[in-house]
Design an enzyme around this catalytic site. Structure first.
Site, PDB file in Angstrom:
ATOM      1  N   GLY A  54       0.764  -1.246   0.000  1.00  0.00           N
ATOM      2  CA  GLY A  54       0.000   0.000   0.000  1.00  0.00           C
ATOM      3  C   GLY A  54       0.793   1.293   0.000  1.00  0.00           C
ATOM      4  N   ASP A 109       0.438   3.293   4.016  1.00  0.00           N
ATOM      5  CA  ASP A 109      -0.648   4.029   3.367  1.00  0.00           C
ATOM      6  C   ASP A 109      -1.654   4.556   4.388  1.00  0.00           C
ATOM      7  OD1 ASP A 109      -1.527   1.460   4.022  1.00  0.00           O
ATOM      8  OD2 ASP A 109      -2.329   0.987   2.048  1.00  0.00           O
ATOM      9  N   ASP A 112      -5.236   2.099  10.510  1.00  0.00           N
ATOM     10  CA  ASP A 112      -6.651   1.794  10.725  1.00  0.00           C
ATOM     11  C   ASP A 112      -6.794   1.264  12.163  1.00  0.00           C
ATOM     12  OD1 ASP A 112      -9.327   1.293  10.011  1.00  0.00           O
ATOM     13  OD2 ASP A 112      -8.876  -0.682   9.221  1.00  0.00           O
ATOM     14  N   GLY A 114      -4.417  -0.195  13.691  1.00  0.00           N
ATOM     15  CA  GLY A 114      -3.084   0.028  14.257  1.00  0.00           C
ATOM     16  C   GLY A 114      -2.288  -1.259  14.438  1.00  0.00           C
ATOM     17  N   LEU A 117       0.964  -1.590  12.000  1.00  0.00           N
ATOM     18  CA  LEU A 117       2.077  -0.692  12.275  1.00  0.00           C
ATOM     19  C   LEU A 117       2.670  -0.924  13.645  1.00  0.00           C
ATOM     20  CD1 LEU A 117       0.976   2.540  10.446  1.00  0.00           C
ATOM     21  CD2 LEU A 117       3.046   1.200  10.018  1.00  0.00           C
ATOM     22  N   ASP A 168      -5.864  -0.552  -1.837  1.00  0.00           N
ATOM     23  CA  ASP A 168      -6.645  -1.493  -2.652  1.00  0.00           C
ATOM     24  C   ASP A 168      -7.898  -1.985  -1.949  1.00  0.00           C
ATOM     25  OD1 ASP A 168      -5.216  -3.119  -0.693  1.00  0.00           O
ATOM     26  OD2 ASP A 168      -5.902  -4.842  -1.848  1.00  0.00           O
ATOM     27  N   ARG A 174      -5.589   0.203  -6.837  1.00  0.00           N
ATOM     28  CA  ARG A 174      -4.337   0.837  -6.381  1.00  0.00           C
ATOM     29  C   ARG A 174      -3.860   1.917  -7.338  1.00  0.00           C
ATOM     30  NH1 ARG A 174      -2.147  -2.285  -2.145  1.00  0.00           N
ATOM     31  NH2 ARG A 174      -2.435  -4.535  -2.335  1.00  0.00           N
TER      32      ARG A 174
HETATM   33  P1  IMP Z   1      -4.443  -1.830  10.416  1.00  0.00           P
HETATM   34  O1  IMP Z   1      -5.879  -2.193  10.722  1.00  0.00           O
HETATM   35  O2  IMP Z   1      -4.072  -0.490  10.969  1.00  0.00           O
HETATM   36  O3  IMP Z   1      -3.515  -2.932  10.810  1.00  0.00           O
HETATM   37  O4  IMP Z   1      -4.401  -1.671   8.844  1.00  0.00           O
HETATM   38  C1  IMP Z   1      -3.623  -2.484   8.083  1.00  0.00           C
HETATM   39  C2  IMP Z   1      -3.798  -2.339   6.615  1.00  0.00           C
HETATM   40  O5  IMP Z   1      -5.161  -2.480   6.238  1.00  0.00           O
HETATM   41  C3  IMP Z   1      -3.370  -1.019   6.007  1.00  0.00           C
HETATM   42  O6  IMP Z   1      -1.987  -0.946   5.823  1.00  0.00           O
HETATM   43  C4  IMP Z   1      -4.109  -1.090   4.686  1.00  0.00           C
HETATM   44  O7  IMP Z   1      -3.344  -1.819   3.760  1.00  0.00           O
HETATM   45  C5  IMP Z   1      -5.375  -1.830   5.027  1.00  0.00           C
HETATM   46  N1  IMP Z   1      -6.507  -0.914   5.181  1.00  0.00           N
HETATM   47  C6  IMP Z   1      -7.053  -0.430   6.308  1.00  0.00           C
HETATM   48  N2  IMP Z   1      -8.092   0.392   6.029  1.00  0.00           N
HETATM   49  C7  IMP Z   1      -8.188   0.428   4.681  1.00  0.00           C
HETATM   50  C8  IMP Z   1      -9.047   1.119   3.758  1.00  0.00           C
HETATM   51  O8  IMP Z   1      -9.959   1.900   4.094  1.00  0.00           O
HETATM   52  N3  IMP Z   1      -8.798   0.886   2.444  1.00  0.00           N
HETATM   53  C9  IMP Z   1      -7.817   0.065   1.988  1.00  0.00           C
HETATM   54  N4  IMP Z   1      -6.999  -0.581   2.806  1.00  0.00           N
HETATM   55  C10 IMP Z   1      -7.171  -0.407   4.137  1.00  0.00           C
HETATM   56 MG    MG Z   2      -1.101  -1.949   4.001  1.00  0.00          MG
END
Ligand code: IMP
Ligand code: MG
Length: 189
Positions: A54, A109, A112, A114, A117, A168, A174
């Protein structure tokens, strides 16, 4: 006779995607972030680590405006199938650079829940980096489940599913030069 190539005014049109940030808005925000990063990392030993896939467009555009020397590497984690986070993060691909004593900026990118990361940051700290900061193009704060310190944020987004500019939905969209909301209820599985 010379061929006239007309620049495209708009990127690929996807009628179902509602534009949230235009290519122009993204470009100016990304340039401002690069200036901030350049000022903060002046005289330091910056290693940028992008989270695949992303971050590729954000990272690629951002580094063109950096005024400090930089090394670049990538890692890949996954926690998603479709649009719902499982909270389970897996390292698919690891970065190769020796991070010992380096000032690392981890680029993704979007933050969300977290989970991704937080996992990636801990992983880099375990590799004995001197510092690990986080930079994201987008922050969706309403969905946060785990605390992750984010130093650089491009834009804050509402709790909607966004695509484009590297982001995506099941590997599609993308390539869009803008960021838009994808109405998942209309797209189906
Ligand atoms: P996390 O929930 O913070 O671990 O998010 C991990 C990954 O989910 C991000 O790096 C994105 O690749 C994907 N992601 C989260 N929210 C979205 C969205 O709204 N659109 C597309 N990808 C998302
Ligand atoms: Mg990602």
């Amino acid at each position: 006779m010379a061929t006239i190539v007309r620049p495209r005014q708009k990127g690929p049109v996807k009628p179902q995607v509602e534009v949230l940030f235009s290519a122009k808005q993204i470009a100016s925000r990304v340039e401002a972030l690069a200036q901030e990063i350049s000022a903060d990392y002046k005289g330091r030993n910056l290693l940028l680590i992008g989270v695949l896939k992303g971050s590729f467009m954000f990272l690629g555009d951002m580094i063109r405006h950096l005024a400090v020397p930089v090394e670049i590497d990538f890692l890949s984690v996954s926690s998603y199938a479709g649009d719902t986070s499982t909270g389970m993060v897996k390292l698919n691909f690891d970065f190769k650079t020796d991070a010992r004593g380096r000032d690392v900026l981890l680029i993704d990118d979007i933050v969300d829940t977290g989970f991704s990361l937080a996992f990636a940051r801990k992983h880099i700290l375990e590799r004995k980096a001197r510092s690990v900061e986080v930079g994201v193009l987008l922050d969706k704060p309403q969905r946060r489940k785990v605390l992750v310190p984010v130093r650089y944020t491009g834009f804050t987004v509402p709790d909607r599913f966004v695509v484009g500019y590297g982001l995506d939905y099941n590997e599609r969209y993308r390539e869009l030069p803008y960021i838009g909301v994808l109405p998942l209820e209309k797209i189906g599985p």
